[in-house]
Design an enzyme around this catalytic site. Structure first.
Site, PDB file in Angstrom:
ATOM      1  N   HIS A  48      89.424  65.417 117.582  1.00 39.21           N
ATOM      2  CA  HIS A  48      89.794  64.570 118.715  1.00 39.21           C
ATOM      3  C   HIS A  48      90.263  65.413 119.892  1.00 39.21           C
ATOM      4  O   HIS A  48      91.452  65.735 119.994  1.00 39.21           O
ATOM      5  CB  HIS A  48      90.907  63.607 118.298  1.00 39.21           C
ATOM      6  CG  HIS A  48      90.536  62.732 117.137  1.00 39.21           C
ATOM      7  ND1 HIS A  48      90.474  63.191 115.834  1.00 39.21           N
ATOM      8  CD2 HIS A  48      90.206  61.416 117.091  1.00 39.21           C
ATOM      9  CE1 HIS A  48      90.122  62.202 115.039  1.00 39.21           C
ATOM     10  NE2 HIS A  48      89.944  61.115 115.760  1.00 39.21           N
ATOM     11  N   PRO A 138      98.227  57.718 110.395  1.00 41.50           N
ATOM     12  CA  PRO A 138      98.357  56.260 110.387  1.00 41.50           C
ATOM     13  C   PRO A 138      99.224  55.866 111.588  1.00 41.50           C
ATOM     14  O   PRO A 138     100.429  56.161 111.615  1.00 41.50           O
ATOM     15  CB  PRO A 138      99.054  55.983 109.052  1.00 41.50           C
ATOM     16  CG  PRO A 138      98.825  57.222 108.222  1.00 41.50           C
ATOM     17  CD  PRO A 138      98.816  58.342 109.207  1.00 41.50           C
ATOM     18  N   ILE A 207      93.070  54.074 127.151  1.00 37.74           N
ATOM     19  CA  ILE A 207      91.859  54.192 126.329  1.00 37.74           C
ATOM     20  C   ILE A 207      92.227  54.193 124.847  1.00 37.74           C
ATOM     21  O   ILE A 207      93.197  54.839 124.448  1.00 37.74           O
ATOM     22  CB  ILE A 207      91.101  55.515 126.658  1.00 37.74           C
ATOM     23  CG1 ILE A 207      90.517  55.482 128.075  1.00 37.74           C
ATOM     24  CG2 ILE A 207      90.002  55.806 125.626  1.00 37.74           C
ATOM     25  CD1 ILE A 207      89.356  54.523 128.280  1.00 37.74           C
ATOM     26  N   HIS A 279      87.508  60.675 122.971  1.00 33.45           N
ATOM     27  CA  HIS A 279      88.584  60.423 122.001  1.00 33.45           C
ATOM     28  C   HIS A 279      88.403  61.190 120.698  1.00 33.45           C
ATOM     29  O   HIS A 279      89.301  61.910 120.282  1.00 33.45           O
ATOM     30  CB  HIS A 279      88.699  58.915 121.701  1.00 33.45           C
ATOM     31  CG  HIS A 279      89.491  58.627 120.463  1.00 33.45           C
ATOM     32  ND1 HIS A 279      90.847  58.409 120.489  1.00 33.45           N
ATOM     33  CD2 HIS A 279      89.119  58.565 119.151  1.00 33.45           C
ATOM     34  CE1 HIS A 279      91.277  58.231 119.246  1.00 33.45           C
ATOM     35  NE2 HIS A 279      90.255  58.307 118.424  1.00 33.45           N
ATOM     36  N   GLU A 426     111.045  45.537 107.116  1.00 31.56           N
ATOM     37  CA  GLU A 426     110.785  46.363 105.932  1.00 31.56           C
ATOM     38  C   GLU A 426     109.939  47.590 106.250  1.00 31.56           C
ATOM     39  O   GLU A 426     110.208  48.687 105.764  1.00 31.56           O
ATOM     40  CB  GLU A 426     110.089  45.528 104.843  1.00 31.56           C
ATOM     41  CG  GLU A 426     110.934  44.392 104.275  1.00 31.56           C
ATOM     42  CD  GLU A 426     110.883  43.122 105.121  1.00 31.56           C
ATOM     43  OE1 GLU A 426     110.137  43.101 106.133  1.00 31.56           O
ATOM     44  OE2 GLU A 426     111.574  42.145 104.769  1.00 31.56           O
ATOM     45  N   ASP A 484     112.466  30.172  94.013  1.00 31.31           N
ATOM     46  CA  ASP A 484     111.870  30.551  95.303  1.00 31.31           C
ATOM     47  C   ASP A 484     110.342  30.545  95.258  1.00 31.31           C
ATOM     48  O   ASP A 484     109.683  30.542  96.301  1.00 31.31           O
ATOM     49  CB  ASP A 484     112.399  31.908  95.779  1.00 31.31           C
ATOM     50  CG  ASP A 484     113.720  31.765  96.537  1.00 31.31           C
ATOM     51  OD1 ASP A 484     114.088  30.614  96.871  1.00 31.31           O
ATOM     52  OD2 ASP A 484     114.373  32.784  96.789  1.00 31.31           O
ATOM     53  N   HIS A 488     107.477  34.458  96.550  1.00 29.54           N
ATOM     54  CA  HIS A 488     108.494  35.484  96.330  1.00 29.54           C
ATOM     55  C   HIS A 488     108.365  36.175  94.970  1.00 29.54           C
ATOM     56  O   HIS A 488     109.100  37.101  94.683  1.00 29.54           O
ATOM     57  CB  HIS A 488     109.892  34.855  96.438  1.00 29.54           C
ATOM     58  CG  HIS A 488     110.309  34.600  97.848  1.00 29.54           C
ATOM     59  ND1 HIS A 488     109.518  33.926  98.750  1.00 29.54           N
ATOM     60  CD2 HIS A 488     111.429  34.961  98.524  1.00 29.54           C
ATOM     61  CE1 HIS A 488     110.142  33.866  99.914  1.00 29.54           C
ATOM     62  NE2 HIS A 488     111.299  34.486  99.805  1.00 29.54           N
ATOM     63  N   ARG A 535     116.457  39.610  89.008  1.00 28.57           N
ATOM     64  CA  ARG A 535     117.472  38.718  89.552  1.00 28.57           C
ATOM     65  C   ARG A 535     118.314  38.141  88.422  1.00 28.57           C
ATOM     66  O   ARG A 535     119.503  37.910  88.561  1.00 28.57           O
ATOM     67  CB  ARG A 535     116.790  37.579  90.316  1.00 28.57           C
ATOM     68  CG  ARG A 535     117.792  36.531  90.775  1.00 28.57           C
ATOM     69  CD  ARG A 535     117.136  35.348  91.466  1.00 28.57           C
ATOM     70  NE  ARG A 535     118.179  34.449  91.929  1.00 28.57           N
ATOM     71  CZ  ARG A 535     118.271  33.171  91.590  1.00 28.57           C
ATOM     72  NH1 ARG A 535     117.351  32.627  90.815  1.00 28.57           N
ATOM     73  NH2 ARG A 535     119.246  32.425  92.039  1.00 28.57           N
TER      74      ARG A 535
HETATM   75  C1  LIG Z   1      96.946  52.467 111.341  1.00 30.92           C
HETATM   76  C2  LIG Z   1      95.734  53.068 111.942  1.00 30.92           C
HETATM   77  N1  LIG Z   1      94.717  52.277 112.309  1.00 30.92           N
HETATM   78  C3  LIG Z   1      93.600  52.802 112.825  1.00 30.92           C
HETATM   79  C4  LIG Z   1      93.461  54.148 112.972  1.00 30.92           C
HETATM   80  C5  LIG Z   1      92.168  54.740 113.514  1.00 30.92           C
HETATM   81  N2  LIG Z   1      92.401  55.254 114.877  1.00 30.92           N
HETATM   82  C6  LIG Z   1      92.656  56.536 115.120  1.00 30.92           C
HETATM   83  S1  LIG Z   1      92.947  56.853 116.730  1.00 30.92           S
HETATM   84  C7  LIG Z   1      92.685  55.230 117.144  1.00 30.92           C
HETATM   85  C8  LIG Z   1      92.801  54.785 118.572  1.00 30.92           C
HETATM   86  C9  LIG Z   1      94.092  55.191 119.110  1.00 30.92           C
HETATM   87  O1  LIG Z   1      94.172  54.989 120.465  1.00 30.92           O
HETATM   88  P1  LIG Z   1      95.244  55.789 121.271  1.00 30.92           P
HETATM   89  O2  LIG Z   1      96.491  55.863 120.496  1.00 30.92           O
HETATM   90  O3  LIG Z   1      95.337  55.201 122.608  1.00 30.92           O
HETATM   91  O4  LIG Z   1      94.669  57.260 121.298  1.00 30.92           O
HETATM   92  P2  LIG Z   1      93.739  57.915 122.416  1.00 30.92           P
HETATM   93  O5  LIG Z   1      92.370  57.342 122.228  1.00 30.92           O
HETATM   94  O6  LIG Z   1      94.313  57.580 123.712  1.00 30.92           O
HETATM   95  O7  LIG Z   1      93.784  59.354 122.059  1.00 30.92           O
HETATM   96  C10 LIG Z   1      92.400  54.482 116.015  1.00 30.92           C
HETATM   97  C11 LIG Z   1      92.110  53.042 116.037  1.00 30.92           C
HETATM   98  C12 LIG Z   1      94.547  54.948 112.574  1.00 30.92           C
HETATM   99  N3  LIG Z   1      94.515  56.265 112.662  1.00 30.92           N
HETATM  100  N4  LIG Z   1      95.669  54.392 112.096  1.00 30.92           N
HETATM  101 MG   LIG Z   2      95.068  55.791 124.468  1.00 27.86          MG
END
Ligand SMILES: Cc1ncc(C[n+]2csc(CCOP(=O)(O)OP(=O)(O)O)c2C)c(N)n1
Ligand SMILES: [Mg+2]
Length: 676
Positions: A48, A138, A207, A279, A426, A484, A488, A535
């Protein structure tokens, strides 16, 4: 409306204006980041480039003027923490570690970006290089980790004083992190607690992967964070003076700060800048060359000219005097040994003594208690003895039994407490706890209902991947919670947790086992632990308080009176049920053993001969008030399973166990039917 792919690219005009500004030293230093990101992604043929190219300028100002660090010792306890929440932009972090002169991130490592055994992995991975504070990728996790780090800093500053603990937490995140729900939870908590030494630099580039953020994201992010109680600002992320002023402002703030840095993704790329095209894939040879020439960068791939390299290395040593002064303060500090012990994750000498005393008392009294209450008793023994333990609950303190009398709460303005009211957050809680553990000096434990483990799952998974000591107290662990109802009542949750590598799941069956499992959880320094607790009240079946029998994951609770004809294998609340079934079977002349299996993971680590001896050759019957998924691992193809076949229902617990056929009578009938 999103712009059509063929529309003119307005970012290019802005980019041209920025490139036309006189090239300062800072710009050149940022260009080095951009060039390395371009080269590494080209060579790896994946990665990236866009985010590092866009945020290089802001990151340069942060690393050369504000971030407190010393490349000579990336684990210095009082360093500022830097979290790249937008983990896909990993080359930004690797380039910074490389340029500032960190050992172990040489040019060879960058040339091996994304290759097997390279510390420069696809996304930053904790443990791959000491300068990587947390595993990100993530999206959103990094922000919540950082909230935990900033919180740990406050807690430790309250405990050890400002002369030892006084550092900031800086985050770079993107649109994706802020779209993720976890960022809302974490930011809301940080605002509530006024974690003033937390600063988020938002790569506001409009973006994401699908294209322009107008496709899916029209929040007013600044207003949103202001509403959480943050101080907010917007700057031109390519203007070093503006970024500098904002970082100075953030350093003075009495509230957490968000600095939205307007940037151009893929900055310097002649056609792909400002587009999702930069990207997540290599620019391509032509575009890469043109990007470099637009920057005025005329050096071969992976080459940084001496003048620029020297400036960067100087930045890497900037904190060395501050670190040496800190080391002197530490050497003279009355709490030096305690500070070093806590930061190293070593438990106090006599930490388990009160717990051993508790186990002796349990053995004598054999109390009938819910394991969540037994857990509270274990905490009453542990928390005073282990000052780095910091508890909390996601608004279920009274149900999870996670607090201990006399332990004050952490509140805004006073971080001397050791109990956190996480609110109903959580996911944010579990991720912030990862940050606390990563920060070091604290052992976080949480509380919520077991069924909500799924709300925390992404963070639990990362704790396991990063081998962090975080402990989750998850109560109300089956239909035994009763009225519950099925929303739950976890049925598939245990199976879902047991399949996460390096997570240890305990489901203790009585007060003794609960104390033993707590001991093992606190001792476990290289991974997270879940305690699944009842519980409902459970009789104590163990009176021996010597050896920690849960340490082997499973053991024979009651041996058969003669050669085994059946082995009842149960966990948690069903061990008592198995014991009752055994009595009935033995009364009918069927020699039966009972095995408790509080931790599948620890049992799996035992040698095969021990496991075979425990599980035996006779008919194996698994009993657990959950779905049977995974049980064939212990039961083999010929075993029987007594448990849940689907979701539970709302009714008193006793009625539910009868209704779903999880009773001693049902076990007896199943065994007799099979044995004929
Ligand atoms: C939880 C999660 N969902 C989806 C992705 C896949 N993913 C990686 S980067 C991205 C887009 C992120 O956009 P942004 O944070 O604006 O990064 P930029 O393109 O500006 O570098 C996605 C959907 C991920 N890494 N984590
Ligand atoms: Mg972005």
């Amino acid at each position: 409306m999103a712009p059509s792919p063929d529309a003119p690219n307005p970012a290019l005009e802005a980019q041209a204006a920025i490139l036309a500004r006189p090239a300062t030293d800072e710009r050149r230093m940022a260009d080095a980041i951009r060039a390395l990101a371009i080269d590494a992604v080209e060579k790896a043929k994946s990665g990236h480039p866009g985010m590092p190219m866009g945020m290089a300028d802001a990151a340069t100002t942060l690393f050369t003027k504000y971030l407190k660090f010393d490349a000579a010792d990336p684990r210095w306890a009082d360093r500022d923490r830097f979290v790249l929440s937008a983990g896909h932009g990993s080359m930004l972090l690797y380039a910074l570690l490389h340029l500032t002169g960190h050992a172990g991130m040489g040019i060879e490592e960058l040339q091996r970006f994304r290759q097997l055994h390279s510390p420069a992995a696809g996304h930053p991975e904790f443990g791959e290089h000491p300068g990587i504070e947390t595993t990100t990728g993530p999206l959103g996790q990094g922000i919540a980790n950082a909230v935990g780090m900033a919180l740990a800093e406050r807690i430790l500053a309250a405990r050890f004083g400002k002369s030892l603990v006084d550092h900031r937490t800086w985050v770079i995140c993107g649109d994706g992190c802020l779209q993720e729900g976890i960022s809302h939870e974490a930011a809301s908590l940080a605002g509530h607690l006024q974690l003033e030494k937390l600063c988020v630099l938002y790569d506001d580039n409009s973006i994401t992967i699908d294209g322009d953020t107008s496709l899916s994201f029209t929040d007013d992010t600044l207003k949103r964070f202001a509403a959480y109680g943050w101080a907010v600002r917007r700057v031109d992320g390519h203007d070093a003076a503006e970024v500098d002023a904002a970082l100075a402002w953030a350093s003075r703030s009495r509230r957490p700060t968000l600095i939205a840095c307007r940037t151009i993704i893929g900055f310097s790329a002649p056609t792909k800048a400002g587009t999702a095209g930069s990207h997540g894939s290599p620019l391509g040879e032509k575009e890469a060359a043109a990007a470099k020439s637009a920057m005025g960068w005329n050096h071969p791939p992976f080459e940084v000219p001496d003048g620029i390299r020297e400036r960067w290395e100087l930045a890497g040593r900037r904190g060395s005097g501050t670190r040496r002064a800190w080391l002197k303060r530490l050497a003279k500090h009355p709490m030096q040994a305690e500070f070093e012990r806590a930061m190293a994750g070593r438990l106090p000498e006599a930490w388990h003594e009160p717990l051993a005393a508790l186990r002796a008392t349990i053995g004598e009294g054999k109390p009938k208690l819910a394991t969540r209450v037994s857990s509270q008793k274990a905490l009453e023994a542990l928390v005073p003895a282990v000052p780095e333990m910091v508890g909390g609950s996601a608004d279920l303190t009274g149900s999870n039994n996670t607090n201990v009398k006399g332990i004050p709460s952490v509140v805004r303005g006073n971080f001397a407490g050791r109990y956190i009211h996480w609110g109903v957050r959580e996911h944010g809680m579990a991720s912030a706890m990862n940050g606390m553990a990563l920060h070091g000096g604290v052992i976080p434990y949480s509380g919520t209902f077991l069924v909500f483990a799924d709300y925390m799952r992404p963070a639990i998974r990362l704790a396991a991947l990063m081998r962090q000591r975080v402990i989750h107290v998850l109560t109300h662990d089956s239909i035994g919670l009763g009225e519950d109802g099925p929303t739950h009542q976890p049925v598939e949750t245990l199976a879902g947790l047991r399949c996460i590598p390096n997570l240890v799941v305990f489901r203790p069956g009585d007060a003794m086992e609960t104390a033993e499992c707590w001991e093992l959880a606190v001792k476990r320094a290289d991974g997270p632990t879940v305690l699944a607790l009842s519980r409902q009240n459970l009789a104590t079946f163990r009176s021996d308080a010597g050896e920690n029998r849960c340490a082997r994951g499973g053991y024979v609770v009651e041996e058969a009176s003669g050669p085994r004809r059946a082995t009842l294998i149960a966990t948690g609340s069903e061990v008592g049920l198995a014991i009752a079934a055994r009595a009935a079977l033995e009364a009918e002349g069927i020699a039966t053993a009972v095995v408790s299996l509080p931790s599948w993971e620890l049992f799996a680590l035992q040698d095969a001969s021990y496991r075979d001896q425990v599980l035996g050759e006779a008919l194996r019957v698994g009993i657990e008030a959950a779905v049977g998924f995974g049980w064939d691992r212990w039961l083999g193809p010929d075993g029987l399973f007594v448990g849940m076949g689907g979701f539970g229902a709302s009714a008193p617990a006793e009625d539910l166990f009868k209704h779903f056929g999880i009773t001693p009578e049902a076990v007896v009938a199943a065994v007799k039917k099979r044995l004929g």
